[in-house]
Scaffold this active site. Structure first.
Site, PDB file in Angstrom:
ATOM      1  N   TYR A 116      -7.222   3.276   4.299  1.00 31.05           N
ATOM      2  CA  TYR A 116      -6.005   2.503   4.521  1.00 31.05           C
ATOM      3  C   TYR A 116      -6.330   1.187   5.233  1.00 31.05           C
ATOM      4  O   TYR A 116      -5.844   0.118   4.851  1.00 31.05           O
ATOM      5  CB  TYR A 116      -5.040   3.341   5.355  1.00 31.05           C
ATOM      6  CG  TYR A 116      -3.630   2.803   5.429  1.00 31.05           C
ATOM      7  CD1 TYR A 116      -2.659   3.214   4.520  1.00 31.05           C
ATOM      8  CD2 TYR A 116      -3.249   1.898   6.422  1.00 31.05           C
ATOM      9  CE1 TYR A 116      -1.357   2.739   4.582  1.00 31.05           C
ATOM     10  CE2 TYR A 116      -1.954   1.418   6.497  1.00 31.05           C
ATOM     11  CZ  TYR A 116      -1.016   1.846   5.568  1.00 31.05           C
ATOM     12  OH  TYR A 116       0.274   1.363   5.643  1.00 31.05           O
ATOM     13  N   ILE A 144       0.818  -1.212   0.000  1.00 33.20           N
ATOM     14  CA  ILE A 144       0.000   0.000   0.000  1.00 33.20           C
ATOM     15  C   ILE A 144       0.852   1.263   0.000  1.00 33.20           C
ATOM     16  O   ILE A 144       0.517   2.249  -0.665  1.00 33.20           O
ATOM     17  CB  ILE A 144      -0.950   0.006   1.214  1.00 33.20           C
ATOM     18  CG1 ILE A 144      -1.904  -1.181   1.137  1.00 33.20           C
ATOM     19  CG2 ILE A 144      -1.743   1.302   1.286  1.00 33.20           C
ATOM     20  CD1 ILE A 144      -2.755  -1.357   2.380  1.00 33.20           C
ATOM     21  N   GLU A 145       1.951   1.231   0.734  1.00 37.03           N
ATOM     22  CA  GLU A 145       2.754   2.439   0.899  1.00 37.03           C
ATOM     23  C   GLU A 145       3.556   2.803  -0.348  1.00 37.03           C
ATOM     24  O   GLU A 145       3.607   3.964  -0.749  1.00 37.03           O
ATOM     25  CB  GLU A 145       3.704   2.278   2.091  1.00 37.03           C
ATOM     26  CG  GLU A 145       3.020   2.190   3.446  1.00 37.03           C
ATOM     27  CD  GLU A 145       2.439   3.531   3.894  1.00 37.03           C
ATOM     28  OE1 GLU A 145       2.613   4.543   3.194  1.00 37.03           O
ATOM     29  OE2 GLU A 145       1.807   3.557   4.963  1.00 37.03           O
ATOM     30  N   SER A 146       4.230   1.804  -0.950  1.00 33.85           N
ATOM     31  CA  SER A 146       5.157   2.125  -2.040  1.00 33.85           C
ATOM     32  C   SER A 146       5.138   1.142  -3.192  1.00 33.85           C
ATOM     33  O   SER A 146       5.798   1.382  -4.203  1.00 33.85           O
ATOM     34  CB  SER A 146       6.584   2.180  -1.491  1.00 33.85           C
ATOM     35  OG  SER A 146       7.023   0.875  -1.120  1.00 33.85           O
TER      36      SER A 146
END
Length: 221
Positions: free
Chosen positions: A179, A96-98
């Protein structure tokens, strides 16, 4: 050879044969009763495996993550051991982040694989270095996991929105709610060992695919 229990039955007037039969029949039952009354002391008798703990040796990465994240599988497994986290949770956060892009940077200034804010690093640390970035990000995630008592939604909310929102969903902003929605769905599919995740596909269609395309261009093969 007589057991102590059989001897006691004989002293009470029972024939030896009946006494030995009583011991054979009642001993397993006593073990079951002991387990029911004090399961912690009788845990070695239980036929069920112990619950999974983060970083458990031999636990692999689910195949559903995108190739850009799978590329980091060896490091993820090592980090899982170091920080006592489920590797699938680490992979979910990285996804999800990168999407595995070590050079990712958000509009708010978050940096690297785990999108860590610069103030989490020391003056001499390189936040773009994957190991340094993982140390800062996963230490924060491990603390969120501890504060959330092992609740996945709480830990993910704490990672995204700060530890102060753990256990207080009324304080989750819209970004944190999204998220948690993405993260819990992807993680639960991964934890089951699924080969595909409908929630991951949703995330890709909602904009994650662009992030992964960027990661694919940047990752050195």
């Amino acid at each position: 050879m007589w057991t102590l229990e059989a001897q006691r039955w004989v002293t009470r007037g029972l024939p030896l044969g009946i006494a030995m039969l009583a011991v054979l029949l009642l001993t397993p039952l006593a073990g079951l009763v002991a387990m029911a009354l004090n399961p912690e002391e009788a845990i070695h008798l239980s036929p069920f495996p112990a619950p999974h703990r983060g970083g458990e040796e031999g636990r692999g990465l689910a195949p559903l993550f995108t190739p850009e994240v799978q590329r980091w599988s060896a490091q993820i497994l090592a980090w899982a051991q170091a920080y006592q986290l489920d590797p699938n949770l680490i992979a979910t956060v990285m996804q999800i982040e990168s999407c595995g892009d070590p050079l990712a940077r958000s509009s708010r200034g978050a940096i690297g694989l785990f999108q860590v804010m610069p103030f989490h690093f020391g003056a001499r640390e390189d936040p773009w270095d994957p190991e340094t970035n993982a140390r800062a990000g996963l230490s924060y995630l491990a603390e969120a996991w501890r504060k959330a008592g092992g609740d996945v939604a709480g830990a993910l909310a704490g990672y995204n929105g700060g530890h102060t929102v753990i256990g207080r969903p009324e304080r989750w902003g819209e970004e944190t709610r999204r998220y948690v929605y993405w993260g819990v769905g992807i993680y639960e599919d991964a934890r089951r060992g699924a080969t595909q995740s409908p929630r991951l596909q949703e995330w890709l269609e909602a904009g994650g695919r662009h992030l992964c395309e960027q990661a694919a261009r940047r990752i050195i093969r």
